[in-house]
Design a protein around this motif. Structure first.
Motif, PDB file in Angstrom:
ATOM      1  N   VAL A  76    -114.260  15.565 -55.649  1.00  0.00           N
ATOM      2  CA  VAL A  76    -112.841  15.383 -55.963  1.00  0.00           C
ATOM      3  C   VAL A  76    -112.446  13.925 -55.765  1.00  0.00           C
ATOM      4  O   VAL A  76    -112.698  13.348 -54.707  1.00  0.00           O
ATOM      5  N   GLU A  77    -111.854  13.345 -56.805  1.00  0.00           N
ATOM      6  CA  GLU A  77    -111.252  12.010 -56.714  1.00  0.00           C
ATOM      7  C   GLU A  77    -109.786  12.221 -56.342  1.00  0.00           C
ATOM      8  O   GLU A  77    -109.085  12.992 -57.008  1.00  0.00           O
ATOM      9  N   VAL A  78    -109.347  11.547 -55.302  1.00  0.00           N
ATOM     10  CA  VAL A  78    -107.961  11.676 -54.857  1.00  0.00           C
ATOM     11  C   VAL A  78    -107.292  10.309 -54.958  1.00  0.00           C
ATOM     12  O   VAL A  78    -107.800   9.325 -54.420  1.00  0.00           O
ATOM     13  N   HIS A  79    -106.172  10.277 -55.654  1.00  0.00           N
ATOM     14  CA  HIS A  79    -105.367   9.061 -55.804  1.00  0.00           C
ATOM     15  C   HIS A  79    -104.084   9.268 -55.010  1.00  0.00           C
ATOM     16  O   HIS A  79    -103.298  10.158 -55.336  1.00  0.00           O
ATOM     17  N   LEU A  80    -103.854   8.453 -53.996  1.00  0.00           N
ATOM     18  CA  LEU A  80    -102.625   8.561 -53.210  1.00  0.00           C
ATOM     19  C   LEU A  80    -101.478   7.856 -53.918  1.00  0.00           C
ATOM     20  O   LEU A  80    -101.692   6.984 -54.766  1.00  0.00           O
ATOM     21  N   SER A  87    -100.021   6.383 -44.871  1.00  0.00           N
ATOM     22  CA  SER A  87    -100.510   7.317 -45.894  1.00  0.00           C
ATOM     23  C   SER A  87    -102.013   7.537 -45.757  1.00  0.00           C
ATOM     24  O   SER A  87    -102.495   8.676 -45.829  1.00  0.00           O
ATOM     25  N   ILE A  88    -102.748   6.458 -45.581  1.00  0.00           N
ATOM     26  CA  ILE A  88    -104.204   6.543 -45.429  1.00  0.00           C
ATOM     27  C   ILE A  88    -104.549   7.319 -44.166  1.00  0.00           C
ATOM     28  O   ILE A  88    -105.409   8.206 -44.172  1.00  0.00           O
ATOM     29  N   ARG A  89    -103.862   7.012 -43.061  1.00  0.00           N
ATOM     30  CA  ARG A  89    -104.130   7.686 -41.796  1.00  0.00           C
ATOM     31  C   ARG A  89    -103.898   9.193 -41.917  1.00  0.00           C
ATOM     32  O   ARG A  89    -104.706   9.998 -41.488  1.00  0.00           O
ATOM     33  N   GLU A  90    -102.777   9.586 -42.543  1.00  0.00           N
ATOM     34  CA  GLU A  90    -102.467  11.007 -42.715  1.00  0.00           C
ATOM     35  C   GLU A  90    -103.496  11.698 -43.603  1.00  0.00           C
ATOM     36  O   GLU A  90    -103.916  12.823 -43.317  1.00  0.00           O
ATOM     37  N   ALA A  91    -103.896  11.048 -44.689  1.00  0.00           N
ATOM     38  CA  ALA A  91    -104.884  11.652 -45.586  1.00  0.00           C
ATOM     39  C   ALA A  91    -106.222  11.818 -44.875  1.00  0.00           C
ATOM     40  O   ALA A  91    -106.855  12.880 -44.979  1.00  0.00           O
ATOM     41  N   TYR A 106    -113.289   7.047 -47.967  1.00  0.00           N
ATOM     42  CA  TYR A 106    -112.165   6.193 -48.327  1.00  0.00           C
ATOM     43  C   TYR A 106    -112.766   5.067 -49.158  1.00  0.00           C
ATOM     44  O   TYR A 106    -113.747   4.454 -48.745  1.00  0.00           O
ATOM     45  N   SER A 107    -112.218   4.792 -50.333  1.00  0.00           N
ATOM     46  CA  SER A 107    -112.910   3.902 -51.260  1.00  0.00           C
ATOM     47  C   SER A 107    -112.001   2.838 -51.864  1.00  0.00           C
ATOM     48  O   SER A 107    -110.791   2.854 -51.689  1.00  0.00           O
ATOM     49  N   THR A 108    -112.649   1.939 -52.592  1.00  0.00           N
ATOM     50  CA  THR A 108    -111.949   0.898 -53.343  1.00  0.00           C
ATOM     51  C   THR A 108    -112.007   1.263 -54.818  1.00  0.00           C
ATOM     52  O   THR A 108    -112.590   2.277 -55.195  1.00  0.00           O
ATOM     53  N   GLY A 109    -111.421   0.427 -55.652  1.00  0.00           N
ATOM     54  CA  GLY A 109    -111.558   0.590 -57.090  1.00  0.00           C
ATOM     55  C   GLY A 109    -110.529   1.510 -57.729  1.00  0.00           C
ATOM     56  O   GLY A 109    -110.786   2.063 -58.791  1.00  0.00           O
ATOM     57  N   GLY A 110    -109.392   1.714 -57.077  1.00  0.00           N
ATOM     58  CA  GLY A 110    -108.343   2.508 -57.695  1.00  0.00           C
ATOM     59  C   GLY A 110    -108.346   3.975 -57.323  1.00  0.00           C
ATOM     60  O   GLY A 110    -107.406   4.693 -57.634  1.00  0.00           O
ATOM     61  N   ILE A 111    -109.396   4.448 -56.705  1.00  0.00           N
ATOM     62  CA  ILE A 111    -109.455   5.830 -56.227  1.00  0.00           C
ATOM     63  C   ILE A 111    -109.388   5.759 -54.713  1.00  0.00           C
ATOM     64  O   ILE A 111    -110.179   5.063 -54.078  1.00  0.00           O
ATOM     65  N   SER A 112    -108.435   6.456 -54.130  1.00  0.00           N
ATOM     66  CA  SER A 112    -108.243   6.364 -52.687  1.00  0.00           C
ATOM     67  C   SER A 112    -109.376   7.026 -51.913  1.00  0.00           C
ATOM     68  O   SER A 112    -109.907   6.454 -50.961  1.00  0.00           O
ATOM     69  N   PHE A 113    -109.749   8.255 -52.320  1.00  0.00           N
ATOM     70  CA  PHE A 113    -110.781   9.010 -51.610  1.00  0.00           C
ATOM     71  C   PHE A 113    -111.680   9.752 -52.595  1.00  0.00           C
ATOM     72  O   PHE A 113    -111.229  10.170 -53.652  1.00  0.00           O
ATOM     73  N   PHE A 114    -112.934   9.920 -52.187  1.00  0.00           N
ATOM     74  CA  PHE A 114    -113.859  10.836 -52.832  1.00  0.00           C
ATOM     75  C   PHE A 114    -114.173  11.916 -51.810  1.00  0.00           C
ATOM     76  O   PHE A 114    -114.515  11.611 -50.663  1.00  0.00           O
ATOM     77  N   ARG A 141    -102.329  12.015 -57.805  1.00  0.00           N
ATOM     78  CA  ARG A 141    -103.112  12.860 -58.713  1.00  0.00           C
ATOM     79  C   ARG A 141    -104.511  13.025 -58.137  1.00  0.00           C
ATOM     80  O   ARG A 141    -104.925  12.296 -57.245  1.00  0.00           O
ATOM     81  N   PHE A 142    -105.225  13.988 -58.686  1.00  0.00           N
ATOM     82  CA  PHE A 142    -106.606  14.215 -58.281  1.00  0.00           C
ATOM     83  C   PHE A 142    -107.378  14.714 -59.486  1.00  0.00           C
ATOM     84  O   PHE A 142    -106.805  15.217 -60.450  1.00  0.00           O
ATOM     85  N   ARG A 143    -108.679  14.544 -59.425  1.00  0.00           N
ATOM     86  CA  ARG A 143    -109.561  15.012 -60.496  1.00  0.00           C
ATOM     87  C   ARG A 143    -110.743  15.705 -59.841  1.00  0.00           C
ATOM     88  O   ARG A 143    -111.331  15.185 -58.894  1.00  0.00           O
TER      89      ARG A 143
END
Length: 159
Positions: A76-80, A87-91, A106-114, A141-143
């Motif tokens: 799952v790609e998660v976009h905060l 926000s990051i801490r809560e996620a 926790y990632s870079t490149g426009g996607i917050s989390f995988f 959003r998420f994918r």
């Protein structure tokens, strides 16, 4: 995950021990000692030092999800909504606390989390997605990508 304040210097014996433990953490210390040409006591001391320094962060059993009724693996790609510290801490706290989330990056490149998520079936995944993502005001959003086959998981680090 806590990291040691100052990294431990690893020598050839430490690396050889780590390679063996990655293959099977239940390998008896006497077997490791024979393989790396040290005494069992020296191997025991080195493993204790590797654990104390955080190089070895834990030992777990690797369980086949399907064998325990978890037939769906999803990436799952998660976009905060935003990348503010709160926000990051809560996620991170939410994902860390969810048993169905097996891995979280926790990632870079426009996607917050995988996330790597396992559930019993699609109905269970939909309920999880609703709770973690759809009803979460922090998530923009998420994918979801559903894995068709587990080709390789939990591989040993190459060093």
């Amino acid at each position: 995950m806590t990291r040691p304040a100052s990294p431990r210097s690893l020598d050839a014996f430490d690396l050889a021990i780590l390679r063996l433990l990655q293959t099977d953490a239940r390998t008896p210390q006497r077997t490791i000692a024979e393989a790396v040409h040290l005494s069992a006591a020296a191997v025991q001391r080195r493993i204790a030092a590797l654990e104390a320094s955080g190089v070895i962060s834990g030992n777990t059993a690797v369980i086949d999800p399907e064998a325990v009724g978890l037939g769906i693996t999803a990436i799952v790609e998660v976009h905060l909504e935003d990348e503010r510290t709160e926000s990051i801490r809560e996620a991170k706290a939410l994902f860390r606390a969810e048993p169905a989330v097996q891995q979280c990056y926790y990632s870079t490149g426009g996607i917050s989390f995988f996330l790597i998520v396992v559930t019993t079936d699609m109905t269970a995944y939909q309920a999880l997605a609703r709770r973690l993502f759809e009803d979460n005001p922090r998530v923009n959003r998420f994918r979801t990508l559903v894995a068709l086959d587990r080709v390789k998981t939990g591989g040993a680090l190459a060093f």
